[in-house]
Structures are given as structure tokens and as C-alpha cells.
Design a protein around this motif. Structure first.
Motif, PDB file in Angstrom:
ATOM      1  N   GLY A   1       0.815  -1.211   0.000  1.00 48.53           N
ATOM      2  CA  GLY A   1       0.000   0.000   0.000  1.00 48.53           C
ATOM      3  C   GLY A   1       0.847   1.258   0.000  1.00 48.53           C
ATOM      4  N   VAL A   2       1.911   1.261   0.807  1.00 51.43           N
ATOM      5  CA  VAL A   2       2.806   2.421   0.861  1.00 51.43           C
ATOM      6  C   VAL A   2       3.484   2.637  -0.492  1.00 51.43           C
ATOM      7  CG1 VAL A   2       4.909   3.336   1.895  1.00 51.43           C
ATOM      8  CG2 VAL A   2       3.214   2.201   3.336  1.00 51.43           C
ATOM      9  N   ILE A   3       3.978   1.562  -1.088  1.00 48.45           N
ATOM     10  CA  ILE A   3       4.642   1.665  -2.388  1.00 48.45           C
ATOM     11  C   ILE A   3       3.683   2.212  -3.439  1.00 48.45           C
ATOM     12  CG2 ILE A   3       5.649   0.308  -4.284  1.00 48.45           C
ATOM     13  CD1 ILE A   3       6.764  -1.582  -2.087  1.00 48.45           C
ATOM     14  N   GLN A   4       2.474   1.692  -3.456  1.00 48.78           N
ATOM     15  CA  GLN A   4       1.483   2.126  -4.449  1.00 48.78           C
ATOM     16  C   GLN A   4       1.093   3.582  -4.232  1.00 48.78           C
ATOM     17  OE1 GLN A   4      -1.721  -0.664  -4.697  1.00 48.78           O
ATOM     18  NE2 GLN A   4      -2.731   0.366  -6.389  1.00 48.78           N
ATOM     19  N   LEU A   5       0.933   3.984  -2.983  1.00 47.86           N
ATOM     20  CA  LEU A   5       0.550   5.353  -2.666  1.00 47.86           C
ATOM     21  C   LEU A   5       1.638   6.347  -3.067  1.00 47.86           C
ATOM     22  CD1 LEU A   5      -1.297   7.428  -1.261  1.00 47.86           C
ATOM     23  CD2 LEU A   5      -0.189   6.804   0.903  1.00 47.86           C
ATOM     24  N   VAL A   6       2.884   6.027  -2.779  1.00 41.43           N
ATOM     25  CA  VAL A   6       3.992   6.962  -3.027  1.00 41.43           C
ATOM     26  C   VAL A   6       4.445   6.956  -4.489  1.00 41.43           C
ATOM     27  CG1 VAL A   6       6.406   7.455  -2.462  1.00 41.43           C
ATOM     28  CG2 VAL A   6       4.807   6.816  -0.652  1.00 41.43           C
ATOM     29  N   CYS A   7       4.485   5.788  -5.091  1.00 37.09           N
ATOM     30  CA  CYS A   7       5.115   5.668  -6.412  1.00 37.09           C
ATOM     31  C   CYS A   7       4.166   5.857  -7.595  1.00 37.09           C
ATOM     32  CB  CYS A   7       5.799   4.299  -6.537  1.00 37.09           C
ATOM     33  SG  CYS A   7       7.173   4.079  -5.387  1.00 37.09           S
ATOM     34  N   SER A   8       2.866   5.678  -7.402  1.00 37.04           N
ATOM     35  CA  SER A   8       1.937   5.819  -8.533  1.00 37.04           C
ATOM     36  C   SER A   8       2.019   7.191  -9.200  1.00 37.04           C
ATOM     37  CB  SER A   8       0.501   5.533  -8.081  1.00 37.04           C
ATOM     38  OG  SER A   8       0.330   4.180  -7.755  1.00 37.04           O
ATOM     39  N   PRO A   9       2.022   8.302  -8.446  1.00 37.83           N
ATOM     40  CA  PRO A   9       2.147   9.604  -9.107  1.00 37.83           C
ATOM     41  C   PRO A   9       3.468   9.776  -9.846  1.00 37.83           C
ATOM     42  CG  PRO A   9       1.291   9.865  -6.884  1.00 37.83           C
ATOM     43  CD  PRO A   9       1.758   8.448  -7.001  1.00 37.83           C
ATOM     44  N   ILE A  10       4.536   9.170  -9.332  1.00 34.52           N
ATOM     45  CA  ILE A  10       5.831   9.249 -10.021  1.00 34.52           C
ATOM     46  C   ILE A  10       5.753   8.544 -11.366  1.00 34.52           C
ATOM     47  CG2 ILE A  10       8.271   8.594  -9.903  1.00 34.52           C
ATOM     48  CD1 ILE A  10       8.046   8.780  -6.836  1.00 34.52           C
ATOM     49  N   VAL A  11       5.152   7.356 -11.364  1.00 38.70           N
ATOM     50  CA  VAL A  11       4.984   6.600 -12.610  1.00 38.70           C
ATOM     51  C   VAL A  11       4.102   7.373 -13.581  1.00 38.70           C
ATOM     52  CG1 VAL A  11       4.077   4.474 -13.624  1.00 38.70           C
ATOM     53  CG2 VAL A  11       5.342   4.381 -11.472  1.00 38.70           C
ATOM     54  N   GLY A  12       3.011   7.960 -13.071  1.00 43.67           N
ATOM     55  CA  GLY A  12       2.136   8.748 -13.926  1.00 43.67           C
ATOM     56  C   GLY A  12       2.858   9.919 -14.558  1.00 43.67           C
TER      57      GLY A  12
ATOM     58  N   TYR B   1       3.381  -0.825 -13.440  1.00 40.70           N
ATOM     59  CA  TYR B   1       2.413  -1.116 -14.507  1.00 40.70           C
ATOM     60  C   TYR B   1       1.118  -0.336 -14.298  1.00 40.70           C
ATOM     61  CZ  TYR B   1      -0.585  -3.661 -17.727  1.00 40.70           C
ATOM     62  OH  TYR B   1      -1.451  -3.970 -18.754  1.00 40.70           O
ATOM     63  N   PHE B   2       0.583  -0.407 -13.098  1.00 38.58           N
ATOM     64  CA  PHE B   2      -0.748   0.130 -12.816  1.00 38.58           C
ATOM     65  C   PHE B   2      -0.775   1.662 -12.822  1.00 38.58           C
ATOM     66  CE2 PHE B   2      -4.582  -1.548 -10.163  1.00 38.58           C
ATOM     67  CZ  PHE B   2      -5.413  -1.290 -11.259  1.00 38.58           C
ATOM     68  N   GLY B   3       0.352   2.300 -12.453  1.00 36.99           N
ATOM     69  CA  GLY B   3       0.388   3.749 -12.334  1.00 36.99           C
ATOM     70  C   GLY B   3       0.111   4.481 -13.636  1.00 36.99           C
ATOM     71  N   SER B   4       0.465   3.871 -14.764  1.00 34.87           N
ATOM     72  CA  SER B   4       0.236   4.487 -16.073  1.00 34.87           C
ATOM     73  C   SER B   4      -1.106   4.114 -16.671  1.00 34.87           C
ATOM     74  CB  SER B   4       1.344   4.047 -17.053  1.00 34.87           C
ATOM     75  OG  SER B   4       2.614   4.427 -16.599  1.00 34.87           O
TER      76      SER B   4
END
Length: 425
Positions: free
Chosen positions: A283-294, A347-350
Motif C-alpha cells: 500500500g505504501v509503495i502504491q501510494l507513493v510511487c503511482s504519481p511518479i509513474v504517472g 504497470y498500474f500507475g500508467s
């Protein structure tokens, strides 16, 4: 010209981040209720489906989790078309109200021991209501985020995934604290209800914030259609199939994470609090890294970025599960979840940004909702059930990796089609 002016104004608005918070908090609540049900499947199975066999009870519970996903395509059609006709704001407000009603029913529902067969039947109705609501949430929230600042569509749409990371983190923290502090009897008596009541506390706040939002400039500047469903099926079938294929790996990886506490407890013999701690990391990884990937997808292309983690997941997931089964320790589980969390998020962030670009404004919410929810229904909703069945049928504890590998192949094919047929990079 009017579209350009609208977009320019949107980019300079100081309330852009209020928009992100509003879409994200509502989406987080929608997914929190769904994830909590999956995380507490072991407890719920004994309270509502006492079949006399723990495996059968668990399969019935996971099957009920999957049944609600049959309502997602219907929710996608009804709420998605409503969003394309009446606006994203109206659909977002309605979807969260429906989710709150379903959550309230589950939170206060008596168990099988108290009211017999009525308990599982009412539980199914509540889950169907939540499935209908969630069916319209993804498309509406993603379109809402993507259309406020089209020049940074990938970054702002990625907050949809970041909010799901927040969901995973919150649900895992509840699981970790409750299973660590309460006895089995306390968990069965009232502990499992706590997260659902927590969701009910957030619901009114999210609803109020959403009612105060402005409609997206891109939607206001575009000509609307009165037949978004017919238009989508008549002229955008290829886009619909490509969108569905792209979603497959994202949804399977998400629901594999959802299944991991059950897997760690039932198959590896780890303590529930340990299993939830590992999930909290994802959850922490997804919360922090998704905007970076986007953000990176806005600069370098979404398909290009998504292909790399898709292929790495295909190559690494089977060896990772084999090692975890051979060394079922907290450290091994943590290491696997960190690697898996980064690849899943990469993968999911984009994905929301790419999906929002596949469909035109007039049918964007309908198209995204259908592509996302059909794929989620077929491959994600029954994912935990399929995984549990695969483990039992094959006798192999690494069976979950086979399902993810299959999903990776489908999504890689869809990404290549998006590049060659639709021109996305």
C-alpha cells in the motif's frame, strides 16, 4: 478554441488539488470496503458460510466476493452513461451514496447463527450493491482526474491508483492491529465489523466534498452524446477490447495482493498480523510511487513504461512464489511484497492515463468503465476464488503465479496492439 481556453483555465486553477483529493478520497472509500471484505475473508467465511469445512466456507466467501463483480458491468453501463450525459460530478456523488448503503448493511448484518440463511443472502445483496457502485466509480473518477489537466493526464489520473494504495494500507493496518490485539473470539464477535464502521465515518465527508466540486472543463467544452453506450459498441469495439486487455494484468495483480493475507495464513502458516504488515508495504509503495509513474508516463509514453514491468512480472513471479513457499518466513514475504509492489505499481500507475486516452470525451466514462469492469469481473473479481481453487486442484502452493503469468501475456498483447493499431507510444 473554446476547448483550449477551458484547458488553460483548468491548469491555472488553485483548486486542482482539491479535485484530486475529492476524487481520491471517494475512490479510496469505495475500494476500502471491497478490500476489507477480501482481507477478512477467513473470519467472514466462518460467520456467514459455516459449511462444516474451512476450505468450502472460504471458497463460498470468495465466491460471494466474485459474484458482486457481476454487477460491475451493469454499474459501468448505467453510471458510466449517466456520467457521459449528466457529468462526472453527478456520477461520482451517486456512486459513493450507493457504496455507503452497501457498507452499512454489512456492518450491522447479523450472522448465520442469529438469522440463518437470511444472513448470507443479505450479505450477497449488499455485495451486489457495492459491485454496482464500484462499476461506475473507476470510469467517473478517472475521467474526472484526467480531464482537469489534460497536458498532465497521466500524473493526475495516477492518483486513482495512489488512492487504491491508501486503501490497501488502511485495510492492512486495520487487519494488523485487530488480529494482533484481539482474540479469535473477539474478532468473530465484533472486531471484523470495525473497518466497515470506519468506512461509514468517512463516507459523508467524501460525499460532501464531491457535491462542492466543479465539473471538468474538458467535459463542458465537448459536445455530449445522448447515446454513449450505443456509440461505444458501434464504433469503438477495437478500443474496448484493447482497453480490457490492458486492464487484465492490473486487476489480477491487485486481487492477488488482496488474496495474500489469506494465502500467508492458510498456506504458509504465518500469523495474521505478519501477513497484514507485508501487505501494508504494498500500500505504501502504491501510494507513493503511482504519481511518479504517472508523471514519467506523461514524458516518456505510457505503453513503453508499462511493457517493462509486465514482462518482468511474467519472468519473476513463479520463481518468487517458489522461493516463498520453500522459505515461508516474514522476511521472505516482505522481500517478495516489496518487489511485487514496485512492479505492480510501475504497470498500474500508467494505466488510468492510457485508458482515458483510448476513448474520446463523449464516451470516455462509458468506454473506460466497460473496459475496466468487464476485465475486472472476469479476471479480477473471481481471482481470489480461482487462485484458491488452483491451489486445491493442483496441490501446488505456487499456483497463484500461474494465473498472474497468464494475465501478463494477455496484457502484453493488448499493449502491443495499442501501439500498432492506435498509435500510442
Amino acid at each position: 478554441m473554446s476547448s483550449t481556453i477551458a484547458v488553460s483555465r483548468a491548469q491555472s486553477r488553485p483548486d486542482t488539488w482539491r479535485t484530486v483529493v475529492a476524487a481520491s478520497i471517494g475512490n479510496a472509500l469505495e475500494w476500502f470496503d471491497l478490500v476489507v471484505y477480501g482481507f477478512f475473508a477467513v473470519v467472514i467465511s466462518k460467520l456467514f458460510f459455516p459449511a462444516g469445512n474451512d476450505t468450502v466456507s472460504l471458497l463460498l466467501t470468495l465466491g460471494t466476493f466474485g459474484v458482486s463483480f457481476f454487477m460491475r458491468p451493469l454499474g459501468a453501463i448505467v453510471l458510466g452513461a449517466y456520467a457521459d450525459r449528466a457529468g462526472r460530478k453527478a456520477a461520482l456523488t451517486l456512486s459513493i451514496l450507493l457504496m455507503m448503503v452497501g457498507t452499512l448493511i454489512i456492518a450491522v448484518l447479523p450472522t448465520y447463527q442469529s438469522i440463518g440463511l437470511a444472513a448470507p443472502l443479505i450479505l450477497v445483496v449488499a455485495r451486489l450493491m457495492q459491485g454496482f457502485s464500484a462499476g461506475g466509480e473507476f470510469g467517473s473518477a478517472t475521467a474526472f482526474l484526467a480531464e482537469h489537466v489534460p497536458g498532465r493526464r497521466g500524473y493526475f489520473a495516477s492518483w486513482q491508483i495512489a488512492s487504491q494504495g491508501l486503501t490497501t494500507l488502511l485495510a492492512a493496518l486495520f487487519g494488523m492491529v485487530l488480529t494482533g490485539k484481539l482474540s479469535s473470539d473477539q474478532m468473530a464477535s465484533w472486531g471484523w465489523r470495525v473497518p466497515f464502521f470506519f468506512g461509514l465515518l468517512i463516507g459523508p465527508v467524501a460525499w460532501f466534498i464531491r457535491t462542492k466540486l466543479d465539473e471538468t472543463p474538458e467535459f463542458l467544452a465537448a459536445e455530449t452524446t445522448t447515446t454513449p453506450i450505443r456509440d461505444t459498441f458501434a464504433s469503438q469495439k477495437l478500443r474496448l477490447f484493447i482497453g480490457m486487455g490492458i486492464v487484465v494484468l492490473g486487476t489480477v495483480s491487485t486481487y492477488l495482493v488482496l488474496f495474500m493475507p489469506t494465502f500467508a495464513i492458510k498456506q504458509l502458516g504465518l500469523a495474521p498480523s505478519v501477513a497484514f504488515a507485508a501487505i501494508a508495504l504494498v500500500g505504501v509503495i502504491q501510494l507513493v510511487c503511482s504519481p511518479i509513474v504517472g508523471h514519467l508516463s506523461d514524458r516518456h509514453g505510457r505503453v513503453r513504461i508499462m511493457l517493462v514491468p509486465a514482462m518482468l512480472l511474467f519472468l519473476l513471479i513463479c520463481p518468487a512464489f517458489s522461493y516463498l513457499v520453500a522459505h515461508p518466513t516474514f522476511g521472505t514475504l516482505i522481500a517478495m511484497q516489496i518487489v511485487f509492489g514496485f512492479l505492480m505499481t510501475a504497470y498500474f500507475g500508467s494505466l488510468p492515463g492510457l485508458l482515458s486516452e483510448i476513448f474520446p470525451v463523449q464516451t470516455r466514462t462509458t468506454g473506460m468503465s466497460l473496459a475496466y469492469n468487464i476485465a475486472v469481473t472476469i479476471f479480477g473479481g473471481f481471482g481470489p476464488f480461482i487462485i484458491a481453487w488452483l491451489i486445491q486442484a493442483t496441490g501446488s502452493k505456487i499456483a497463484p503465479s500461474f494465473y498472474l503469468m497468464f494475465a501478463a501475456v494477455l496484457s502484453v498483447i493488448a499493449l502491443i496492439a495499442a501501439r500498432r493499431k492506435l498509435g500510442f507510444r
